[in-house]
Design a protein around this motif. Structure first.
Motif, PDB file in Angstrom:
ATOM      1  N   GLY A 283      35.355 -14.279 133.742  1.00 39.19           N
ATOM      2  CA  GLY A 283      36.175 -13.210 134.312  1.00 39.19           C
ATOM      3  C   GLY A 283      36.334 -12.026 133.371  1.00 39.19           C
ATOM      4  N   PHE A 284      35.277 -11.719 132.608  1.00 39.15           N
ATOM      5  CA  PHE A 284      35.356 -10.656 131.596  1.00 39.15           C
ATOM      6  C   PHE A 284      34.971  -9.318 132.226  1.00 39.15           C
ATOM      7  CE2 PHE A 284      33.910  -8.021 128.134  1.00 39.15           C
ATOM      8  CZ  PHE A 284      34.826  -8.297 127.115  1.00 39.15           C
ATOM      9  N   ASP A 285      35.838  -8.309 132.049  1.00 37.76           N
ATOM     10  CA  ASP A 285      35.547  -6.967 132.544  1.00 37.76           C
ATOM     11  C   ASP A 285      34.776  -6.181 131.501  1.00 37.76           C
ATOM     12  OD1 ASP A 285      36.703  -7.176 135.068  1.00 37.76           O
ATOM     13  OD2 ASP A 285      38.696  -6.658 134.330  1.00 37.76           O
ATOM     14  N   LEU A 286      33.588  -5.717 131.864  1.00 29.67           N
ATOM     15  CA  LEU A 286      32.716  -5.004 130.933  1.00 29.67           C
ATOM     16  C   LEU A 286      32.278  -3.688 131.564  1.00 29.67           C
ATOM     17  CD1 LEU A 286      30.971  -4.916 128.349  1.00 29.67           C
ATOM     18  CD2 LEU A 286      29.183  -6.121 129.643  1.00 29.67           C
ATOM     19  N   VAL A 287      32.577  -2.584 130.881  1.00 30.23           N
ATOM     20  CA  VAL A 287      32.127  -1.273 131.349  1.00 30.23           C
ATOM     21  C   VAL A 287      30.664  -1.107 130.944  1.00 30.23           C
ATOM     22  CG1 VAL A 287      32.449   1.218 131.220  1.00 30.23           C
ATOM     23  CG2 VAL A 287      34.442  -0.301 131.146  1.00 30.23           C
ATOM     24  N   LEU A 288      29.778  -1.000 131.918  1.00 34.50           N
ATOM     25  CA  LEU A 288      28.344  -0.931 131.648  1.00 34.50           C
ATOM     26  C   LEU A 288      27.986   0.411 131.013  1.00 34.50           C
ATOM     27  CD1 LEU A 288      26.986  -2.576 134.937  1.00 34.50           C
ATOM     28  CD2 LEU A 288      27.677  -3.648 132.771  1.00 34.50           C
ATOM     29  N   GLY A 289      27.364   0.320 129.841  1.00 35.94           N
ATOM     30  CA  GLY A 289      27.033   1.523 129.099  1.00 35.94           C
ATOM     31  C   GLY A 289      28.037   1.852 128.011  1.00 35.94           C
ATOM     32  N   SER A 290      29.052   1.023 127.848  1.00 34.28           N
ATOM     33  CA  SER A 290      30.072   1.282 126.834  1.00 34.28           C
ATOM     34  C   SER A 290      29.624   0.878 125.437  1.00 34.28           C
ATOM     35  CB  SER A 290      31.370   0.534 127.176  1.00 34.28           C
ATOM     36  OG  SER A 290      31.149  -0.881 127.128  1.00 34.28           O
ATOM     37  N   GLY A 291      28.588   0.029 125.351  1.00 35.36           N
ATOM     38  CA  GLY A 291      28.133  -0.439 124.056  1.00 35.36           C
ATOM     39  C   GLY A 291      29.018  -1.513 123.459  1.00 35.36           C
ATOM     40  N   GLN A 292      29.830  -2.144 124.289  1.00 35.73           N
ATOM     41  CA  GLN A 292      30.755  -3.167 123.786  1.00 35.73           C
ATOM     42  C   GLN A 292      30.032  -4.452 123.411  1.00 35.73           C
ATOM     43  OE1 GLN A 292      33.981  -3.897 126.488  1.00 35.73           O
ATOM     44  NE2 GLN A 292      34.945  -5.440 125.187  1.00 35.73           N
ATOM     45  N   PHE A 293      28.949  -4.745 124.125  1.00 34.95           N
ATOM     46  CA  PHE A 293      28.188  -5.966 123.865  1.00 34.95           C
ATOM     47  C   PHE A 293      26.926  -5.660 123.062  1.00 34.95           C
ATOM     48  CE2 PHE A 293      29.598  -9.486 127.022  1.00 34.95           C
ATOM     49  CZ  PHE A 293      30.926  -9.272 126.675  1.00 34.95           C
ATOM     50  N   ILE A 294      26.181  -6.714 122.734  1.00 35.50           N
ATOM     51  CA  ILE A 294      24.942  -6.587 121.969  1.00 35.50           C
ATOM     52  C   ILE A 294      24.010  -5.593 122.661  1.00 35.50           C
ATOM     53  CG2 ILE A 294      22.941  -7.859 121.087  1.00 35.50           C
ATOM     54  CD1 ILE A 294      24.664 -10.375 121.285  1.00 35.50           C
ATOM     55  N   PRO A 295      23.304  -4.754 121.874  1.00 40.58           N
ATOM     56  CA  PRO A 295      22.367  -3.800 122.494  1.00 40.58           C
ATOM     57  C   PRO A 295      21.415  -4.481 123.466  1.00 40.58           C
ATOM     58  CG  PRO A 295      22.592  -3.332 120.158  1.00 40.58           C
ATOM     59  CD  PRO A 295      23.361  -4.593 120.405  1.00 40.58           C
ATOM     60  N   GLY A 296      21.310  -3.908 124.646  1.00 35.50           N
ATOM     61  CA  GLY A 296      20.425  -4.446 125.677  1.00 35.50           C
ATOM     62  C   GLY A 296      21.123  -5.319 126.698  1.00 35.50           C
ATOM     63  N   PHE A 297      22.281  -5.853 126.357  1.00 35.24           N
ATOM     64  CA  PHE A 297      23.001  -6.751 127.258  1.00 35.24           C
ATOM     65  C   PHE A 297      23.450  -6.018 128.527  1.00 35.24           C
ATOM     66  CE2 PHE A 297      26.371  -9.153 129.107  1.00 35.24           C
ATOM     67  CZ  PHE A 297      26.187 -10.476 128.740  1.00 35.24           C
TER      68      PHE A 297
END
Length: 428
Positions: free
Chosen positions: A187-201
């Motif tokens: 249930g993790f909210d992730l803004v796509l393109g924010s760079g919060q996760f590993i590059p490419g994820f």
């Protein structure tokens, strides 16, 4: 206190020799005895009850000399400074030349003083001031920022994931087929393109549909903070649970009423323009001031004592430490994060500190040459302004900010005003 000698022995260094007479010294010794006697034990006497003559016979007549000197020296030094007319910029190196009951004591203080300063021409300087011109695009950009800050998230169900969407995902990471600690989330909210996760994820989530399960293949950076994962390829089993997109409000009168004190979009635009024009005017004035002051400093002749620079560095370090503490971070921890020790950290302030010291010296000289005076009313007004700004009582502010320091600061401000008033300023 008797000032015996006031001699310049080097650039910015003065030796003072002064004497505290026998009478003053004897009084200080008596006070030192009374203060210490309560803790003195002498056989045959109750604690603190032994006569002074007995104590001195047992421990020597000089037993209270150091305490007496420590008590009386600061006041005597201050008197010597006032009589000599010098202005110290650092703690003195003090040597007791002689000391006795019959003669009192004599002190030699080596004092680093404010340097002699010369400045060149400071009237008729030329400077160019930027004209204040706020472009329409700056107003539109501010309005778009207001829309962005007031955007709301709305659910998306009829399309695939896109950059800038907020994707709610479940994921679990595996390296060499084995799940690793900290690699799972639900249930993790992730803004796509924010760079919060590993590059490419995040890029690999784009294009997938809600409810879809898929693999995300990435490699951890070589300098990843978890050493056992650094540089290794990983597979994240991922499920896209839902999507949301930011919906910007319409830029109309209703939006303006919701987010401001104004009723119409035109009123808001006018206020934004006014604020930006005022800010631009202030910045233009400050740039002119800086240019004029730098021109004066460039003409200054002075040998600046390193002690003055180090004192300013001390102040800048304390200011930085205070800001860090407001953010809940100790300076020691900050230095660990940045890989610096205190010496290298202080060096980052050195150049700026030296320039600030030069500016102050140059402006003080201008104030002196123009006989610029600061009235008691000016000082009281400034102290009142400080008290209001920090929501303190005026008496409290006066207790910890010396009026003499405020007077010096105001004289410097008046010196800047004088230089500006006598400059040739053109508007470009």
């Amino acid at each position: 206190m008797e000032l015996i000698r006031n001699e310049k022995v080097a650039d910015n260094t003065v030796e003072l020799e002064f004497k505290v007479n026998a009478e003053q010294f004897a009084e200080a010794v008596t006070k030192a005895f009374r203060k210490a006697n309560a803790e003195i034990t002498v056989p045959g006497f109750r604690k603190g009850k032994a006569p002074r003559s007995v104590v001195e016979k047992m421990y020597g007549e000089e037993v209270f000399f150091n305490d007496a000197i420590d008590a009386i020296l600061p006041e005597a030094y201050e008197a010597a400074i006032n009589e000599s007319g010098i202005e110290p910029v650092a703690r003195p190196a003090v040597e007791i030349v002689s000391c006795s009951k019959e003669e009192g004591f004599t002190v030699k203080a080596t004092v680093v003083v404010k340097p002699e300063v010369k400045v060149g021409e400071y009237k008729g300087l030329k400077a160019t001031k930027k004209s204040v011109n706020v472009e329409d695009i700056a107003i539109e950009t501010e309005l778009q920022n207001l829309r962005d800050r007031n955007a709301r998230l709305v659910s998306v169900e009829d399309r695939k994931a896109e950059l800038k969407d907020t994707a709610n995902i479940d994921f679990e990471g595996f390296v060499d087929g084995v799940a690793f600690e900290g690699g799972k989330g639900e249930g993790f909210d992730l803004v796509l393109g924010s760079g919060q996760f590993i590059p490419g994820f995040e890029d690999q989530i784009v294009g997938h549909e809600i409810g879809e399960e898929f693999d995300v293949n990435v490699s951890f950076p070589e300098e990843y903070h978890v050493a056992e994962l650094a540089g290794k390829p990983a597979v994240f089993k991922t499920k896209l649970n839902s999507l949301k997109m930011r919906e910007l409000p319409e830029l109309d009168d209703e939006f303006v009423k919701d987010i401001s004190e104004f009723d119409t979009l035109d009123e808001l635009k006018a206020d934004i323009r006014k604020v930006k024009e005022e800010r631009a005017a202030q910045e233009a004035e400050l740039e002119v001031e800086n240019a004029l002051v730098e021109a004066v400093v460039a003409t200054m002749e002075a040998i600046v004592p390193n002690e003055m620079v180090e004192t300013r560095v001390d102040e800048m370090v304390r200011d930085f430490e205070g800001r860090m503490m407001q953010q809940g971070l100790e300076l020691k921890t900050y230095l660990q994060y940045t890989g610096m020790d205190m010496e290298s950290f202080r060096k980052t302030f050195k150049e700026q500190a030296e320039q600030q010291v030069k500016i102050r010296l140059a402006l003080e000289k201008v104030a002196e040459m123009e006989n610029i005076e600061v009235s008691d009313e000016d000082v009281d007004a400034e102290l009142t302004k400080i008290a209001d700004a920090y929501k303190m009582k005026l008496e409290q502010v006066k207790a910890f900010i010396p009026a003499s320091e405020i007077r010096k600061d105001l004289a410097i401000n008046k010196a800047i005003d004088f230089i500006k008033a006598n400059a040739e300023i053109t508007v470009e």
